[in-house]
Scaffold this motif. Sequence first.
Motif, mmCIF file in Angstrom:
data_model
loop_
_atom_site.group_PDB
_atom_site.id
_atom_site.type_symbol
_atom_site.label_atom_id
_atom_site.label_comp_id
_atom_site.label_asym_id
_atom_site.label_seq_id
_atom_site.Cartn_x
_atom_site.Cartn_y
_atom_site.Cartn_z
ATOM 1 N N THR A 57 0.824 -1.210 0.000
ATOM 2 C CA THR A 57 0.000 0.000 0.000
ATOM 3 C C THR A 57 0.859 1.261 0.000
ATOM 4 O OG1 THR A 57 -0.144 -0.042 2.423
ATOM 5 C CG2 THR A 57 -1.897 -1.149 1.192
ATOM 6 N N PHE A 58 0.286 2.313 -0.583
ATOM 7 C CA PHE A 58 0.959 3.605 -0.683
ATOM 8 C C PHE A 58 -0.085 4.691 -0.394
ATOM 9 C CE2 PHE A 58 4.604 1.731 -2.765
ATOM 10 C CZ PHE A 58 4.065 0.628 -3.411
ATOM 11 N N TYR A 59 0.348 5.758 0.271
ATOM 12 C CA TYR A 59 -0.585 6.814 0.672
ATOM 13 C C TYR A 59 -0.009 8.194 0.401
ATOM 14 C CZ TYR A 59 -2.870 3.068 3.260
ATOM 15 O OH TYR A 59 -3.501 1.899 3.596
ATOM 16 N N ALA A 60 -0.903 9.116 0.047
ATOM 17 C CA ALA A 60 -0.529 10.519 0.009
ATOM 18 C C ALA A 60 -0.277 11.007 1.431
ATOM 19 C CB ALA A 60 -1.645 11.339 -0.632
ATOM 20 N N ASP A 61 0.635 11.943 1.574
ATOM 21 C CA ASP A 61 0.949 12.468 2.904
ATOM 22 C C ASP A 61 -0.296 13.024 3.601
ATOM 23 O OD1 ASP A 61 4.249 13.815 2.087
ATOM 24 O OD2 ASP A 61 3.600 11.795 2.636
ATOM 25 N N ALA A 62 -1.208 13.573 2.807
ATOM 26 C CA ALA A 62 -2.391 14.218 3.379
ATOM 27 C C ALA A 62 -3.312 13.236 4.100
ATOM 28 C CB ALA A 62 -3.164 14.951 2.285
ATOM 29 N N VAL A 63 -3.219 11.947 3.756
ATOM 30 C CA VAL A 63 -4.141 10.966 4.346
ATOM 31 C C VAL A 63 -3.424 9.891 5.139
ATOM 32 C CG1 VAL A 63 -5.729 11.375 2.431
ATOM 33 C CG2 VAL A 63 -4.241 9.363 2.379
ATOM 34 N N LYS A 64 -2.113 9.880 5.097
ATOM 35 C CA LYS A 64 -1.338 8.831 5.773
ATOM 36 C C LYS A 64 -1.650 8.827 7.255
ATOM 37 C CE LYS A 64 2.610 8.401 3.891
ATOM 38 N NZ LYS A 64 4.017 8.647 3.474
ATOM 39 N N GLY A 65 -1.893 7.646 7.771
ATOM 40 C CA GLY A 65 -2.221 7.509 9.178
ATOM 41 C C GLY A 65 -3.693 7.651 9.495
ATOM 42 N N ARG A 66 -4.493 8.099 8.531
ATOM 43 C CA ARG A 66 -5.934 8.256 8.739
ATOM 44 C C ARG A 66 -6.750 7.349 7.821
ATOM 45 N NH1 ARG A 66 -8.286 12.861 7.434
ATOM 46 N NH2 ARG A 66 -6.757 13.420 5.823
ATOM 47 N N PHE A 67 -6.280 7.156 6.605
ATOM 48 C CA PHE A 67 -7.005 6.338 5.631
ATOM 49 C C PHE A 67 -6.282 5.002 5.473
ATOM 50 C CE2 PHE A 67 -8.942 10.021 2.904
ATOM 51 C CZ PHE A 67 -9.490 10.560 4.058
ATOM 52 N N THR A 68 -7.044 3.962 5.171
ATOM 53 C CA THR A 68 -6.480 2.639 4.927
ATOM 54 C C THR A 68 -7.100 2.052 3.665
ATOM 55 O OG1 THR A 68 -6.174 2.249 7.298
ATOM 56 C CG2 THR A 68 -6.105 0.330 5.846
ATOM 57 N N ILE A 69 -6.249 1.665 2.737
ATOM 58 C CA ILE A 69 -6.719 0.997 1.521
ATOM 59 C C ILE A 69 -6.557 -0.500 1.699
ATOM 60 C CG2 ILE A 69 -4.484 1.096 0.338
ATOM 61 C CD1 ILE A 69 -6.013 1.681 -2.279
ATOM 62 N N SER A 70 -7.512 -1.253 1.171
ATOM 63 C CA SER A 70 -7.425 -2.706 1.237
ATOM 64 C C SER A 70 -8.148 -3.285 0.027
ATOM 65 C CB SER A 70 -8.022 -3.247 2.541
ATOM 66 O OG SER A 70 -9.397 -2.901 2.655
ATOM 67 N N ARG A 71 -7.968 -4.571 -0.192
ATOM 68 C CA ARG A 71 -8.628 -5.212 -1.312
ATOM 69 C C ARG A 71 -9.029 -6.618 -0.928
ATOM 70 N NH1 ARG A 71 -4.619 -4.898 -6.102
ATOM 71 N NH2 ARG A 71 -6.219 -6.136 -7.169
ATOM 72 N N ASP A 72 -10.106 -7.089 -1.546
ATOM 73 C CA ASP A 72 -10.582 -8.458 -1.387
ATOM 74 C C ASP A 72 -10.702 -9.038 -2.794
ATOM 75 O OD1 ASP A 72 -11.990 -10.832 -1.041
ATOM 76 O OD2 ASP A 72 -13.256 -10.033 0.537
ATOM 77 N N ASN A 73 -9.728 -9.803 -3.194
ATOM 78 C CA ASN A 73 -9.722 -10.320 -4.562
ATOM 79 C C ASN A 73 -10.863 -11.307 -4.812
ATOM 80 O OD1 ASN A 73 -7.499 -8.748 -5.190
ATOM 81 N ND2 ASN A 73 -6.025 -10.431 -4.976
ATOM 82 N N ALA A 74 -11.314 -11.979 -3.776
ATOM 83 C CA ALA A 74 -12.435 -12.914 -3.941
ATOM 84 C C ALA A 74 -13.724 -12.172 -4.288
ATOM 85 C CB ALA A 74 -12.626 -13.738 -2.681
ATOM 86 N N LYS A 75 -13.808 -10.903 -3.864
ATOM 87 C CA LYS A 75 -15.002 -10.097 -4.120
ATOM 88 C C LYS A 75 -14.761 -9.035 -5.192
ATOM 89 C CE LYS A 75 -16.902 -10.613 0.558
ATOM 90 N NZ LYS A 75 -17.358 -9.911 1.781
ATOM 91 N N ASN A 76 -13.583 -9.031 -5.798
ATOM 92 C CA ASN A 76 -13.241 -8.023 -6.814
ATOM 93 C C ASN A 76 -13.510 -6.609 -6.299
ATOM 94 O OD1 ASN A 76 -12.547 -10.084 -8.512
ATOM 95 N ND2 ASN A 76 -14.195 -9.741 -9.993
ATOM 96 N N THR A 77 -13.124 -6.366 -5.067
ATOM 97 C CA THR A 77 -13.467 -5.105 -4.419
ATOM 98 C C THR A 77 -12.244 -4.478 -3.752
ATOM 99 O OG1 THR A 77 -15.725 -5.892 -4.004
ATOM 100 C CG2 THR A 77 -14.965 -4.030 -2.687
#
Length: 120
Positions: A57-77
Amino acid sequence: QIQLVESGGGMVQPGGSLRLSCVAVGFTFSNYDMTWVRQAPGKGPEWVSTINAGFVTFYADAVKGRFTISRDNAKNTVYLQMNNPTPEDTAQYYCARGSRAIVMMNKASWGQGTQVTVSS
């Protein structure tokens, strides 16, 4: 046909939380980096976060520590968990297929977007 459908936007109070989702159709989801970008009224697009096919994962400085990106490949989401949002996070949020560089050059790779408004 490639489709990206975002959901989960809405109004949230500062300090609250919101989770955005993006369902992908029409391609082998697990093979691709996925990215979130946003655009506030009167401003240009802003890269928010990327998760690559290897779950790095990679984050913009403006959101680092507050936002979390994740993925579920089984759900294509792909998801974007937004914690402690501020009014500066108010924007239309788009998910897109590809790395940061590809996505920022090609708006055709974006979904239709979901609006997030942070206000008390």
